[in-house]
Design a protein around this motif. Structure first.
Motif, mmCIF file in Angstrom:
data_model
loop_
_atom_site.group_PDB
_atom_site.id
_atom_site.type_symbol
_atom_site.label_atom_id
_atom_site.label_comp_id
_atom_site.label_asym_id
_atom_site.label_seq_id
_atom_site.Cartn_x
_atom_site.Cartn_y
_atom_site.Cartn_z
ATOM 1 N N TRP A 210 37.250 14.570 72.200
ATOM 2 C CA TRP A 210 38.489 13.887 72.505
ATOM 3 C C TRP A 210 39.663 14.835 72.349
ATOM 4 N N PHE A 235 35.514 14.146 78.187
ATOM 5 C CA PHE A 235 35.228 12.964 77.402
ATOM 6 C C PHE A 235 33.865 13.163 76.789
ATOM 7 N N LYS B 210 45.757 9.218 80.754
ATOM 8 C CA LYS B 210 44.724 9.068 79.720
ATOM 9 C C LYS B 210 45.369 8.747 78.361
ATOM 10 N N GLU B 214 44.975 5.602 75.947
ATOM 11 C CA GLU B 214 44.363 5.772 74.624
ATOM 12 C C GLU B 214 45.292 5.348 73.505
ATOM 13 N N TYR B 287 40.242 6.581 83.859
ATOM 14 C CA TYR B 287 40.346 5.179 83.473
ATOM 15 C C TYR B 287 39.022 4.686 82.933
ATOM 16 N N THR B 290 38.031 6.278 79.515
ATOM 17 C CA THR B 290 38.871 5.829 78.403
ATOM 18 C C THR B 290 38.583 4.378 78.043
ATOM 19 N N ARG B 291 38.490 3.563 79.062
ATOM 20 C CA ARG B 291 38.255 2.151 78.795
ATOM 21 C C ARG B 291 36.853 1.907 78.258
ATOM 22 N N THR B 293 35.244 3.893 76.283
ATOM 23 C CA THR B 293 35.288 4.177 74.852
ATOM 24 C C THR B 293 35.976 3.034 74.118
#
Lengths: 426, 713
Positions: A210, A235, B210, B214, B287, B290-291, B293
């Motif tokens: 991250w 990621f 991002k 986040e 997207y 991130t979503r 996670t």
């Protein structure tokens, strides 16, 4: 027990079927014949998976026009051609073969058999082992499904690079865009290695990835001073795991540890098909784990060995050797898995990143052509993935469901027979 | 054809628009965009040119595809641009950095709108200098935000952000326009230059997009303000409804709770700009990752833990039960709140691109639900056991109730996939439950303990079975469904498995299915088995009266349980209850006759008591002794018998009293005074009627010693 008849008829079905056959006297010869046929079919199906002479990883050119005039068009990728070892289409064929073997095995095991056999040696031990193995195989199927998902994700990154580098003229922006995607791709592949090979770093690596965010990554960047994109913002790859501390390698190991070829009189009984099918199962799972990104697979190569002297297993043995060699070769430097398309994708990604690092506008024509070939190959891989991954995933799911169903049917027979000498791990 | 029409016009246009460019610093014009029609011709621009353009446009609208129409619109605007070129060409040599992005932007817009007018116009002209100027200006801006110390998007002032996005939008369009000339070598430099700047801008946006996703999640309100009700083991009714209650609040429903309004609008803008800049794939990827996670985090927060199927098989039921309860909570929360919220969020961020939002949110939820479905999948595989029925029912209902909502969450292909997976797992639970019921039958059949329950009390098997059925019947409708589906599967199965003949039973099944409820059949069967078992158990009592007490006790218990549960009651029906009641009465009568008949008999039988109207004293004495002995014996044995049900207990006492007391009273009245008062009376009339009553009230307490000691010694 007339009371339960219409309640549990799906249990009784098997017994009805069995009783009908059992009434036929002199069925021992029939049994023997079934067993031999099963062995023969397994052997044939496996031999169809052997690459024909072509060395591994070299026959991926079969989509390019062949220099030697062969009559059957190689670009059709038809089912008659043997797909190159460890490619997506090879795996689809492998799983097809597995499903066939499985169906036949179930028929041999459950139909026309005398259920009390199940609670006498050696089956009283072998059947629970088989059931245990199939449960472990289910977890592997789940892990592989997720692995395929990850490969799909890589494909999307590869596709970005293809799209960018297909632009003409190839400009800095496009090159950097491609590089960014490819770096993310390579990082994800590399992380996957790290994660899969070191389960203890699980949580940590997520944080680390991250934090890749803002800068870093590109520190080594390019010579044209213009390379100020944000780093690939990598990621953590796909983190859905089977369970904490679950290990594909360990599962394979425990699936194969009690796999012993029947000896003496056992060779003519049901012990043999149980052994054969178990071996096929472990082989299929083992090669899936070797090829497709999977949680924790250290030392995979040593976890599965087939005795060399089995007649029916010759093809499997040579397949296993080939894959084992590949694995050992790759394992040292860490591997994303032996899936042919992924291996090629990784190589191409590395090459294209190198190209990106030395890129200077404008590009000479020959360089353009050189890159175009690589991009075309990448595009071809992406296409194969696009076409093959979803069906592969569905097939893995199909295998999953099939194993579940067979397990239920075996359990039903066990229920009927009653107590077993060793506790059933269900 | 259109080109032809326009060709005669250019000469005057050029002149006209040239004049305009000179005072183009007009602030009205500085923010125009290519597709903003209102800003097109400045009011003071020459009417001729504008009119001609408009006319032209109108005509074209009729017979052109929208795309071509757009291009025409650009052409309209472009009336001015050719002059720009001229002006720019003039100033090309000195090339001072224009201080004003607004002006250059305008030049760029005009340039873009004329690029496609006529290839020949450009053939010998270089790309104008302001393209490079624009690149430099935008690049400098990006450098400001994304340089050594990057500026967070949320730290930008609104105008700054707006202006930046506008510049990036412009550069995206410019890049697209320039790329149309990619084969023309003289554009190569500019394509490269603009592409580079665009890439850098997009890269910045991607990262900021991002970070917005986040860093600005509001974590608490969703999960903590409305904690799902704690699942208590028995309150299965409440669970389903309570969970969906917060959902149905209409005001809450439309709000996206995970991000503040302002962040949402920024996300929307960034997404739009990235997609326009050709970075749709990157945008979707960021997207998605991130979503994903975020979603995984919320699952963890809700207490969801992953277990391998292998581990689940080895888990103890108590721990597994806890896992199942958590799972139900999490799964419902996801289906009712989390997933729809994900969809809403996605719709809001990609409001311009519904197709993107549908696929993205579908994909996100798919990943999560596949993980979630692994749990029931693994649980369905565990060994069946009677105690698992209720949790299995809960899981079954949860899965069943989730299926209809799936249509709204997933894209069609995924709907099919997830629904069939869910249905499959659900049906596995169905089959498991059918087997559990079979096993209940078997365990009733197999219960053959040889020691009778002391005192003829309710047998533990009766208790267990009835309580089990009572719980089970709270899921009456679901079980009904399960058994009905099972019948269907059976029939379908028998159709497929063609290697044996199943037709006869198939026909039978169909008849059964039409006439009665399969679960009722099942329940009746269990009841019958229980009856048969109790009947057999009653034989263990040598004493016929105790046998009756045992049957009464158990029968009473069963009837009470059935009447106490509307579900079983309705399934078993009134005729069944009436039949049971009358059976109970029979046992009651049998008992009375067996035990008290004897006693009353010696009071009622007057034979030999009187001879010629005179009472024969010795016979009377014998009669009293006899009565006392029988009563003592009954009292002694039967006060250790048990009738746990208060009502039954008092019914029995009352009926016994009614039978014995009046008879005894009458007997006493008639013969009592025959005995000499005093010692003789005391000796033979051991009990007054009141005493008998008291002693009867002692019966069936289950503790003889205590009561005897308490009363009289």
């Amino acid at each position: 027990m007339p009371g339960t008849d219409n309640q549990s008829s799906f249990l009784n079905r098997i017994s009805i079927r069995r009783n009908q056959v059992v009434t036929v006297e002199n069925n021992h010869d029939q049994e023997q014949e079934d067993l031999e046929l099963f062995q023969k079919h397994v052997s044939e199906r496996l031999s169809e998976l052997l690459p024909t002479g072509t060395p591994t990883h070299n026959n991926h050119n079969n989509d390019l026009p062949p220099s030697s005039a062969s009559l059957d068009s190689p670009s059709t990728d038809s089912s008659t051609a043997i797909p190159s070892l460890l490619s997506i289409s090879w795996f689809r064929k492998l799983l097809d073969s597995f499903l066939c073997c499985e169906a036949e095995f179930k028929a041999v095991l459950l139909m026309g058999r005398d259920p009390p056999q199940f609670c006498k040696p050696p089956l009283d031990r072998l059947i629970p082992e088989l059931l245990d193995r199939s449960v472990k195989a289910l977890d592997i199927c789940n892990a592989v499904t997720q692995g395929v998902e990850l490969v799909h994700h890589w494909q999307r990154l590869g596709q970005i690079a293809v799209t960018a580098l297909n632009q003409r003229p190839i400009g800095e922006g496009q090159v950097r865009r491609a590089k960014k995607a490819l770096s993310a791709l390579l990082t994800s592949m590399m992380l996957d290695d790290k994660e899969t090979n070191n389960s203890s770093s699980h949580g940590k690596s997520a944080e680390r990835t991250w934090s890749f965010g803002r800068r870093g990554g590109n520190a080594t960047a390019a010579n044209n001073g213009n390379n100020k994109d944000r780093a690939a913002g990598s990621f953590k790859s796909l983190s859905w795991s089977v369970a904490k501390s679950w290990s594909a390698a360990k599962q394979i190991q425990s699936m194969s540890s009690n796999l012993v070829a029947p000896r003496g009189a056992e060779q003519s009984g049901l012990a043999l098909p149980v052994y054969i099918q178990s071996t096929v199962l472990v082989f299929v799972m083992w090669s899936l784990v070797a090829a497709i990104p999977c949680q924790e697979r250290t030392g995979l190569a040593t976890h599965f060995q087939v005795p060399r002297n089995l007649g029916w297993a010759q093809s499997m043995i040579s397949l296993q050797e080939k894959i084992g060699e590949e694995w050992k070769k790759k394992e040292k430097k860490g591997t994303v898995g032996l899936l042919e398309e992924v291996q090629r994708m990784e190589k191409l990604a590395l090459a294209l990143v190198e190209f990106a690092d030395s890129f200077q506008f404008p590009l000479e024509d020959e360089k353009v052509e050189e890159v175009a070939i690589q991009v075309a190959e990448m595009a071809e891989i992406c296409r194969k993935m696009e076409e093959g991954l979803v069906p592969l995933q569905l097939q893995v799911r199909e295998v999953f469901h099939r194993i579940v169903r067979s397990r239920v049917e075996v359990l039903d027979v066990l229920d009927q027979v009653g107590k077993m000498s060793s506790p059933v791990p269900y | 054809m259109d080109e032809d029409k326009e060709k005669p016009v250019p000469a005057p246009k050029k002149l006209n628009s040239f004049a305009i460019t000179n005072d183009n610093d007009d602030p009205n014009n500085s923010h125009d965009t290519t597709d903003d029609k209102d800003n097109l011709p400045p009011p003071e621009s020459t009417t001729t040119a504008a009119d001609e353009g408009d006319e032209n446009h109108d005509k074209n609208d009729v017979d052109q595809t929208p795309e071509e129409g757009d291009r025409d619109q650009i052409k309209e605007e472009g009336e001015e641009e050719k002059s720009d070129e001229i002006s720019v060409l003039k100033v090309e040599e000195p090339s001072p950095l224009p201080p004003d992005l607004g002006k250059v932007s305008e030049e760029i817009d005009q340039y873009m709108s004329t690029m496609f007018d006529d290839e020949s116009v450009h053939s010998d002209v270089h790309v104008p200098i302001f393209v490079e100027q624009f690149a430099v200006l935008v690049e400098a801006k990006i450098e400001d935000y994304d340089g050594e110390s990057p500026v967070k998007w949320t730290d930008l002032k609104d105008e700054e952000a707006e202006c930046f996005l506008e510049a990036l939008t412009r550069i995206s369009k410019l890049s697209i326009s320039l790329n149309k000339f990619s084969s023309d070598f003289k554009f190569a430099y500019s394509i490269n230059r603009i592409g580079g700047v665009l890439q850098r801008g997009m890269s910045y946006l991607e990262e900021e997009f991002k970070l917005l996703l986040e860093d600005h999640r509001i974590l608490d309100p969703e999960t903590e303000s409305k904690p799902p009700p704690p699942n208590s083991v028995s309150e299965q009714e409440g669970e389903g409804e309570e969970c969906s209650v917060p959902e149905s609040d209409p005001q809450e429903e439309d709000k996206i709770k995970e991000y503040p309004e302002e962040i949402l609008s920024n996300l929307k803008k960034l997404a739009k700009c990235m997609i326009l800049g050709g970075h749709e794939t990157e945008c979707r990827r960021v997207y998605f990752m991130t979503r994903r996670t975020a979603m995984e985090e919320s699952l963890l927060k809700m207490g969801f833990e992953k277990h391998s199927i292998d581990d689940v098989q080895k888990m103890h039921w108590e721990s597994l039960e806890r896992e199942i309860m958590t799972w139900i909570k999490v799964f419902k929360q996801c289906m009712d709140v989390q997933f729809p919220a994900e969809r809403k969020l996605c719709d809001a961020v990609f409001s311009d691109k519904p197709s993107i939002s549908a696929t993205l949110s579908s994909h996100l939820c798919r990943g999560a639900i596949i993980q979630l479905l692994n749990v029931p999948e693994a649980v369905a595989m565990t060994k069946r056991a009677a105690e698992k029925l209720f949790k299995f029912l809960d899981v079954y209902e949860t899965l069943r109730d989730a299926i209809p909502a799936m249509d709204k969450l997933f894209v069609p292909r995924t709907v099919v996939e997830i629904k069939s997976e869910t249905t499959l797992i659900k049906s596995r639970f169905g089959e498991a439950m059918v087997i559990i019921f079979c096993e209940l039958e078997n365990s009733i059949k197999a219960d053959s303990a040889k020691t009778p329950v002391p005192g003829g009390a309710v047998h533990p098997l009766t208790r267990y079975t009835m309580n089990y059925l009572k719980y089970a019947c709270e899921y009456k409708d679901t079980l009904e469904q399960v058994f009905r589906e099972h019948k269907k599967i059976e029939r379908a199965d028998s159709g497929i498995g063609s290697d044996f003949d199943y037709n006869s039973s198939q026909v039978q099944d169909q008849n059964v299915a039409e006439t009665e409820s399969p679960f009722q059949v099942q329940l009746t069967k269990v009841m019958d088995l229980l009856d048969a078992n109790l009947e057999a158990k009653s034989k263990l009592y040598k004493d016929q009266s105790l046998n009756s007490i045992f049957m009464m006790n158990n029968g009473r218990y069963i009837l009470k349980k059935v009447r106490g549960s509307p579900e079983i009651n309705s399934l078993m029906g009134d005729p069944w209850c009436r039949k049971r009641s009358s059976e109970l009465r029979t046992y009651h009568k049998n008992y009375q006759r067996e035990t008290w008949g004897r006693l009353v008999q010696c009071l009622m039988n007057h034979d030999g008591l009187t001879v010629n109207g005179k009472v024969v004293k010795p016979v009377l004495k014998e009669r009293f002794k006899n009565f006392n002995a029988i009563f003592d014996e009954i009292h002694k044995t039967q006060s250790s018998w048990v009738v746990a049900d208060d009502q039954l207990q008092s019914e029995l006492r009352v009926s016994i009293s009614n039978m014995v007391i009046p008879a005894y009273r009458a007997f006493l009245a008639r013969y009592g005074q025959t005995l000499t008062p005093g010692r003789q009376t005391e000796k033979y009339v051991k009990y007054q009627p009141e005493d008998i009553e008291t002693y009867i009230d002692d019966l069936f307490d289950g503790n003889a010693a205590a009561s005897a000691g308490r009363r009289k010694s």
